[in-house]
Scaffold this motif. Structure first.
Motif, mmCIF file in Angstrom:
data_model
loop_
_atom_site.group_PDB
_atom_site.id
_atom_site.type_symbol
_atom_site.label_atom_id
_atom_site.label_comp_id
_atom_site.label_asym_id
_atom_site.label_seq_id
_atom_site.Cartn_x
_atom_site.Cartn_y
_atom_site.Cartn_z
ATOM 1 N N MET A 1 0.847 -1.190 0.000
ATOM 2 C CA MET A 1 0.000 0.000 0.000
ATOM 3 C C MET A 1 0.885 1.245 0.000
ATOM 4 N N SER A 2 0.534 2.217 -0.846
ATOM 5 C CA SER A 2 1.293 3.450 -0.906
ATOM 6 C C SER A 2 1.114 4.262 0.363
ATOM 7 N N THR A 3 2.207 4.877 0.825
ATOM 8 C CA THR A 3 2.132 5.722 2.009
ATOM 9 C C THR A 3 2.247 7.193 1.643
ATOM 10 N N GLY A 4 2.193 7.513 0.325
ATOM 11 C CA GLY A 4 2.286 8.896 -0.123
ATOM 12 C C GLY A 4 1.085 9.702 0.349
ATOM 13 N N VAL A 5 1.288 10.993 0.530
ATOM 14 C CA VAL A 5 0.217 11.893 0.950
ATOM 15 C C VAL A 5 -0.356 12.585 -0.274
ATOM 16 N N LEU A 6 -1.647 12.488 -0.440
ATOM 17 C CA LEU A 6 -2.291 13.131 -1.572
ATOM 18 C C LEU A 6 -2.258 14.648 -1.409
ATOM 19 N N THR A 7 -2.085 15.346 -2.526
ATOM 20 C CA THR A 7 -2.070 16.799 -2.480
ATOM 21 C C THR A 7 -3.453 17.346 -2.132
ATOM 22 N N THR A 8 -3.472 18.487 -1.471
ATOM 23 C CA THR A 8 -4.752 19.179 -1.247
ATOM 24 C C THR A 8 -5.120 20.028 -2.450
ATOM 25 N N GLY A 9 -4.133 20.259 -3.315
ATOM 26 C CA GLY A 9 -4.358 21.136 -4.453
ATOM 27 C C GLY A 9 -3.996 22.581 -4.187
ATOM 28 N N TRP A 10 -3.527 22.881 -2.967
ATOM 29 C CA TRP A 10 -3.239 24.275 -2.625
ATOM 30 C C TRP A 10 -1.817 24.481 -2.103
ATOM 31 N N GLU A 11 -0.988 23.453 -2.188
ATOM 32 C CA GLU A 11 0.393 23.618 -1.777
ATOM 33 C C GLU A 11 1.161 24.446 -2.822
ATOM 34 N N PRO A 12 2.262 25.087 -2.393
ATOM 35 C CA PRO A 12 3.101 25.800 -3.360
ATOM 36 C C PRO A 12 3.576 24.849 -4.458
ATOM 37 N N GLY A 13 3.555 25.315 -5.674
ATOM 38 C CA GLY A 13 4.040 24.514 -6.781
ATOM 39 C C GLY A 13 2.996 23.673 -7.473
ATOM 40 N N VAL A 14 1.789 23.569 -6.893
ATOM 41 C CA VAL A 14 0.725 22.843 -7.585
ATOM 42 C C VAL A 14 0.357 23.620 -8.850
#
Length: 261
Positions: A1-14
């Motif tokens: 299972m992936s442990t990556g954190v999904l983006t919120t869409g509002w972080e810098p660089g999105v």
């Protein structure tokens, strides 16, 4: 299972194109900053917000646009930065597509929760017979645009909005005036940024309402980039007009204001 954190869409660089809402927020923020630069105003970035002071007596020209979700603890700093940025006598507003805490303790008044609306690319209705729609491109059409906007929004006692400046028309803003028998009766405008048409400044003279002019003039500015989605913040008066044109309700934004002292 992936442990990556999904983006919120509002972080810098999105990327700006991550969502329609992100496109709208960045388009609005960039547009007011560009307007300020054109008319000799000022702008400022702070963490989580962009501010532009167009030096206008009309508060909606002087804005703080929230560019990402803010925690309740961040809001005092943003409001304090705005207080320091705008002159004490300036009328300015805060626009947030995100929920906000109660900001009355910081000297702001709640304007309300106007709907954010989206129209996917689609054909617009044919031109309305009897309504002559013209682009603002000279002093005469600009004066007509200003007169209708002031009368339509009830700004006669406030002053001239910053939009009434030829430096903004054409390459930055697409402004239109609708005439009936040579008399200006309706206005609308749009800015094209980040892959959307951002529609604003829709107004009809009180005596000319309920004749389809608002729908027709809005369609005219949507057509400046017909292959792109268009987004707008609706007033209570305009809500039904935009629905008839195919706009969909997304959610309600939040707007606060700092009234002039």
């Amino acid at each position: 299972m992936s442990t990556g954190v999904l983006t919120t869409g509002w972080e810098p660089g999105v990327p700006a194109g991550d969502t329609i809402i992100r496109r709208f927020v960045l388009a609005y923020a960039d547009r007011i900053a560009a307007m300020a630069a054109r008319v000799g105003g000022r702008q400022k970035w702070v963490e989580g917000a962009r501010m532009a002071d167009l030096g206008s007596p009309f508060g909606y020209d002087n804005a703080v646009v929230v560019t990402r979700p803010l925690s309740e603890g961040e809001w005092p700093d943003v409001v304090a930065a705005a207080d320091a940025f705008f002159p004490p006598h300036r009328w300015w507003v805060v626009l947030s597509v995100f929920p906000t805490p109660d900001l009355r303790a910081h000297g702001l008044l709640r304007v309300g929760h106007p709907p954010l609306m989206l129209r996917p690319p689609a054909p617009t209705p044919p031109p309305l017979p009897g309504l002559d729609v013209r682009a603002v491109e000279d002093a005469t059409t600009l004066a007509d645009f200003q007169a209708v906007l002031v009368a339509g929004y009830g700004l006669a006692e406030v002053g001239v909005p910053a939009i009434a400046d030829l430096a903004l028309a054409g390459s930055l803003l697409h402004l239109r005036v609708g005439y009936v028998d040579g008399t200006p009766v309706a206005t609308a405008g749009a800015a094209v940024r980040h892959g959307i048409v951002e529609v604003d400044w829709v107004a009809t003279l009180p005596q000319a309402r309920r004749r389809g002019y608002g729908t027709a003039i809005t369609a005219a500015v949507v057509d400046v980039a017909p292959d792109l989605p268009s987004v707008l913040i609706a007033s209570d008066d305009g809500h039904a007009i935009y629905r008839r044109l195919g706009y969909l309700d997304l959610f309600r934004t939040t707007m606060w204001e700092h009234p002039p002292s």
